[in-house]
Design a protein around this motif. Sequence first.
Motif, PDB file in Angstrom:
ATOM      1  N   LEU A 131       6.740  25.859 -25.324  1.00 47.75           N
ATOM      2  CA  LEU A 131       6.763  24.648 -24.492  1.00 47.75           C
ATOM      3  C   LEU A 131       7.866  24.431 -23.574  1.00 47.75           C
ATOM      4  N   LEU A 132       9.162  24.726 -24.303  1.00 49.57           N
ATOM      5  CA  LEU A 132      10.231  24.539 -23.358  1.00 49.57           C
ATOM      6  C   LEU A 132      10.344  25.620 -22.140  1.00 49.57           C
ATOM      7  N   PHE A 133      10.145  26.984 -22.656  1.00 49.95           N
ATOM      8  CA  PHE A 133      10.338  27.860 -21.740  1.00 49.95           C
ATOM      9  C   PHE A 133       9.141  27.851 -20.405  1.00 49.95           C
ATOM     10  N   THR A 134       8.151  27.418 -20.862  1.00 55.53           N
ATOM     11  CA  THR A 134       7.191  26.934 -19.836  1.00 55.53           C
ATOM     12  C   THR A 134       7.542  26.060 -18.835  1.00 55.53           C
ATOM     13  N   VAL A 135       8.005  24.835 -19.380  1.00 58.07           N
ATOM     14  CA  VAL A 135       8.264  23.814 -18.473  1.00 58.07           C
ATOM     15  C   VAL A 135       9.263  23.986 -17.699  1.00 58.07           C
ATOM     16  N   VAL A 136      10.400  24.828 -18.260  1.00 54.80           N
ATOM     17  CA  VAL A 136      11.583  25.205 -17.286  1.00 54.80           C
ATOM     18  C   VAL A 136      11.250  26.013 -16.403  1.00 54.80           C
ATOM     19  N   GLY A 137      10.310  27.204 -16.867  1.00 52.70           N
ATOM     20  CA  GLY A 137       9.728  28.002 -15.918  1.00 52.70           C
ATOM     21  C   GLY A 137       9.002  27.399 -14.470  1.00 52.70           C
ATOM     22  N   PHE A 138       8.172  26.355 -15.054  1.00 52.89           N
ATOM     23  CA  PHE A 138       7.290  25.931 -13.873  1.00 52.89           C
ATOM     24  C   PHE A 138       8.314  25.204 -13.029  1.00 52.89           C
ATOM     25  N   VAL A 139       8.848  24.520 -13.483  1.00 52.16           N
ATOM     26  CA  VAL A 139       9.925  23.754 -12.529  1.00 52.16           C
ATOM     27  C   VAL A 139      10.871  24.594 -12.002  1.00 52.16           C
ATOM     28  N   LEU A 140      11.135  25.747 -12.215  1.00 58.93           N
ATOM     29  CA  LEU A 140      12.095  26.844 -11.614  1.00 58.93           C
ATOM     30  C   LEU A 140      11.258  27.511 -10.537  1.00 58.93           C
ATOM     31  N   MET A 141       9.792  27.509 -10.865  1.00 58.78           N
ATOM     32  CA  MET A 141       8.976  28.293  -9.770  1.00 58.78           C
ATOM     33  C   MET A 141       8.777  27.236  -8.733  1.00 58.78           C
ATOM     34  N   LEU A 142       8.670  25.959  -8.896  1.00 61.06           N
ATOM     35  CA  LEU A 142       8.456  24.963  -7.594  1.00 61.06           C
ATOM     36  C   LEU A 142       9.683  24.839  -6.955  1.00 61.06           C
ATOM     37  N   GLY A 143      10.897  24.758  -7.606  1.00 58.80           N
ATOM     38  CA  GLY A 143      12.227  25.201  -6.853  1.00 58.80           C
ATOM     39  C   GLY A 143      12.165  26.134  -6.157  1.00 58.80           C
ATOM     40  N   ILE A 144      11.792  27.301  -6.458  1.00 60.86           N
ATOM     41  CA  ILE A 144      12.069  28.651  -5.442  1.00 60.86           C
ATOM     42  C   ILE A 144      11.109  28.612  -4.332  1.00 60.86           C
ATOM     43  N   TYR A 145       9.878  27.805  -4.514  1.00 58.91           N
ATOM     44  CA  TYR A 145       8.850  27.656  -3.704  1.00 58.91           C
ATOM     45  C   TYR A 145       9.542  26.891  -2.386  1.00 58.91           C
ATOM     46  N   TYR A 146      10.411  26.098  -2.734  1.00 58.99           N
ATOM     47  CA  TYR A 146      11.214  25.342  -1.512  1.00 58.99           C
ATOM     48  C   TYR A 146      12.031  26.061  -0.841  1.00 58.99           C
ATOM     49  N   LEU A 147      12.539  27.261  -1.538  1.00 56.74           N
ATOM     50  CA  LEU A 147      13.692  28.187  -0.736  1.00 56.74           C
ATOM     51  C   LEU A 147      13.154  29.091   0.233  1.00 56.74           C
ATOM     52  N   ASP A 148      13.969  29.245   1.341  1.00 54.56           N
ATOM     53  CA  ASP A 148      13.433  29.996   2.415  1.00 54.56           C
ATOM     54  C   ASP A 148      13.743  31.632   2.160  1.00 54.56           C
ATOM     55  N   TYR A 149      12.732  32.356   1.908  1.00 55.52           N
ATOM     56  CA  TYR A 149      12.889  33.726   1.318  1.00 55.52           C
ATOM     57  C   TYR A 149      13.371  34.590   2.363  1.00 55.52           C
ATOM     58  N   SER A 150      13.444  34.036   3.882  1.00 60.72           N
ATOM     59  CA  SER A 150      13.916  35.001   4.571  1.00 60.72           C
ATOM     60  C   SER A 150      15.293  34.981   4.941  1.00 60.72           C
ATOM     61  N   ILE A 151      16.001  34.406   3.799  1.00 59.19           N
ATOM     62  CA  ILE A 151      17.371  34.715   3.694  1.00 59.19           C
ATOM     63  C   ILE A 151      17.579  36.146   3.260  1.00 59.19           C
ATOM     64  N   LEU A 152      16.678  36.696   2.498  1.00 60.85           N
ATOM     65  CA  LEU A 152      16.851  38.057   1.987  1.00 60.85           C
ATOM     66  C   LEU A 152      16.580  38.981   3.266  1.00 60.85           C
ATOM     67  N   GLY A 153      16.208  38.567   4.339  1.00 57.21           N
ATOM     68  CA  GLY A 153      16.232  39.652   5.551  1.00 57.21           C
ATOM     69  C   GLY A 153      17.505  39.706   6.021  1.00 57.21           C
ATOM     70  N   LYS A 154      18.515  38.643   5.927  1.00 56.11           N
ATOM     71  CA  LYS A 154      19.731  38.749   6.247  1.00 56.11           C
ATOM     72  C   LYS A 154      20.704  39.487   5.572  1.00 56.11           C
ATOM     73  N   TYR A 155      20.526  39.096   4.055  1.00 57.69           N
ATOM     74  CA  TYR A 155      21.728  39.391   3.075  1.00 57.69           C
ATOM     75  C   TYR A 155      21.120  40.139   2.103  1.00 57.69           C
ATOM     76  N   GLY A 156      19.641  40.736   2.304  1.00 62.52           N
ATOM     77  CA  GLY A 156      18.949  41.377   1.181  1.00 62.52           C
ATOM     78  C   GLY A 156      19.718  42.513   0.563  1.00 62.52           C
ATOM     79  N   LYS A 157      20.305  43.560   1.472  1.00 60.54           N
ATOM     80  CA  LYS A 157      20.950  44.650   1.002  1.00 60.54           C
ATOM     81  C   LYS A 157      22.422  44.372   0.272  1.00 60.54           C
ATOM     82  N   TRP A 158      23.039  43.438   1.003  1.00 60.24           N
ATOM     83  CA  TRP A 158      24.230  42.864  -0.070  1.00 60.24           C
ATOM     84  C   TRP A 158      23.869  42.173  -1.369  1.00 60.24           C
ATOM     85  N   MET A 159      22.845  41.561  -1.430  1.00 61.33           N
ATOM     86  CA  MET A 159      22.380  40.813  -2.641  1.00 61.33           C
ATOM     87  C   MET A 159      21.895  41.899  -3.650  1.00 61.33           C
TER      88      MET A 159
END
Length: 447
Positions: A110-138
Amino acid sequence: MKKEEYLRCVTDQIRCKKACPGIEKELEDHITDQAEMYLKKGMTEEQALKKAIAEMGDPVQVGVELDRIHRPQMSWGLVLLAGILGIISIVLQYGLKSHGYEMGFPQRQLLFTVVGFVLMLGIYYLDYSILGKYGKWMAGVFLALMGLTIPCRLYMGGAGTYLRLGNMAVSVPLLMYLYVPLFGAVLYSYRRKGYEALWKIAGWMILPVGLVVQSASLIHAALLALALLMMVTIAIQRSWYDISKKRTLFALWGGGTAFFITGSVIIFEKILKAYQQERIQAYFDQTGIYGYMQNQIAGVFRESKMLGKSISGMKILESNLAGFNGELIWMSLIACFGIIAGMIVAGLYVMLIWKIFRISGKQSNELGKMIGYGCGLVFAGQIVYSFLICLNIVPEMPVILPFLSYGGSGTLLSYILMGLVLSVYRYKNIPLESQKRKSLKIRISVE
C-alpha cells in the motif's frame, strides 16, 4: 493594431505559458508571409502589414481558440489502468495474507503504491523536453553513477543485486531501466548525422548492458539490450540519420545476434560461477529442478477454480515456488481469486501496452515519440516474460509484472515510467522547443 500588440493580445488568452513562445513565433511567421505577399502586389509595407494582421481575425477569439487547442492533456485511461492495477496489487497482498501464512505484505505494498502514484502524477507535470537539451549529459552521469556503485552492491542469491539506501534495498537491474528514456534522448541528439553516429550509439548501448551483466542479471541484460535495439531500429526507420536503412538494419540485427551469441558463450564460460552454470544446465534437463518447477506451476493451474480461492493452489505457491510474489504474481492472483480474475488482469495488461504504443505513435514531437516507445518497450518486456513464465514457456527468472509484483523497486519503476508516458501525452498539442516547428495554418472564422 501593431503586430506586437496583436501577438500579445492573442497570447494573453492562452493559459499554458509553455505554449506561448512557439505559438507567438508561428503567428508572427504567418503574418510576415502574408505581408510579403501583399508587398509583391504593390502595397506599401504599412498597408501590407495592416491587411495581414486584419486577416488573422479578432485576437481575443483567435487566442481563445488556440487556448482550446494548445492546452495540457491527461490520458485518464492510462491513469485509470495504473490505478486499477495498483488497487489489485494491494487487494492481492491482503488475500495472500489472509491465507494464514506470512505470504502477503499488504501494508508495505500500500505504501509503495501510494508513493508511486504520487510520483507518477508529479512526473506528469514535468516538461520531458528537457531531455532533448541535456539528455546525453544526464545519460552519461547516470551510467557513471551506476558504475561507481559496483563496489557497494549486495548480491542476494537468486534475488539479484541490490543497493542499500538506508533501510531500503534498491534492485540494480530494475534501476537500470530508467536509462531507456535517457537513451531515447541520446538517439535524438544524433539526428541528421551519418554513419559515424552509429558507432557512438553502439557505445551508449553496450555500456549499460555490460553494467547489468555485471550485476549478475542476465535476463534483465537481455531485455534491456532488446529494448535499446528496438529503439535504434525505430529511429532508423523514421529516417533520423543520413544512412541506408536496409543495410544498416541488416548489419544492426546481424551484429546484435552475433554479439549476443558470442557474449553468452563468454559469460557462461568466463564470468558465471559454477552454481550459476549448473542452474542454466538444469533448465535444459527437464528431469531436474526446472522440470520440477514446471510441474508445480502447472499444478497451480490444475488446482485453481474459475472463481474464488484455491487453498491447495496457494499451498503449492508458498511451499514450492519462491517467485510467488514476483515473477509468478499472476499465478498467485489466479490461486487467490480464480482463473477468470487472472484473464481479466491479462486483458488489462494488453490494453495498457496498446494504449502506451498508441499514444507514442501519435506524437508529432519526435523526442516524445521515442521516450514513449522506450517506456512501452520496458513494460512489454517485463509483462510478456512474466506471462511466459507462468505459461511454462520460458525458464523462471526474477522479472516483475509491472504494478502487480510486490516490492518497492519494481512498483516505483512502473509508476515513474508511466509518469513519463503521461508527460509525453500532456504536451502532445503544445509546441516545445525541442520540436521541429512547422508553419501554423489558422482557419478561424469570426461572425
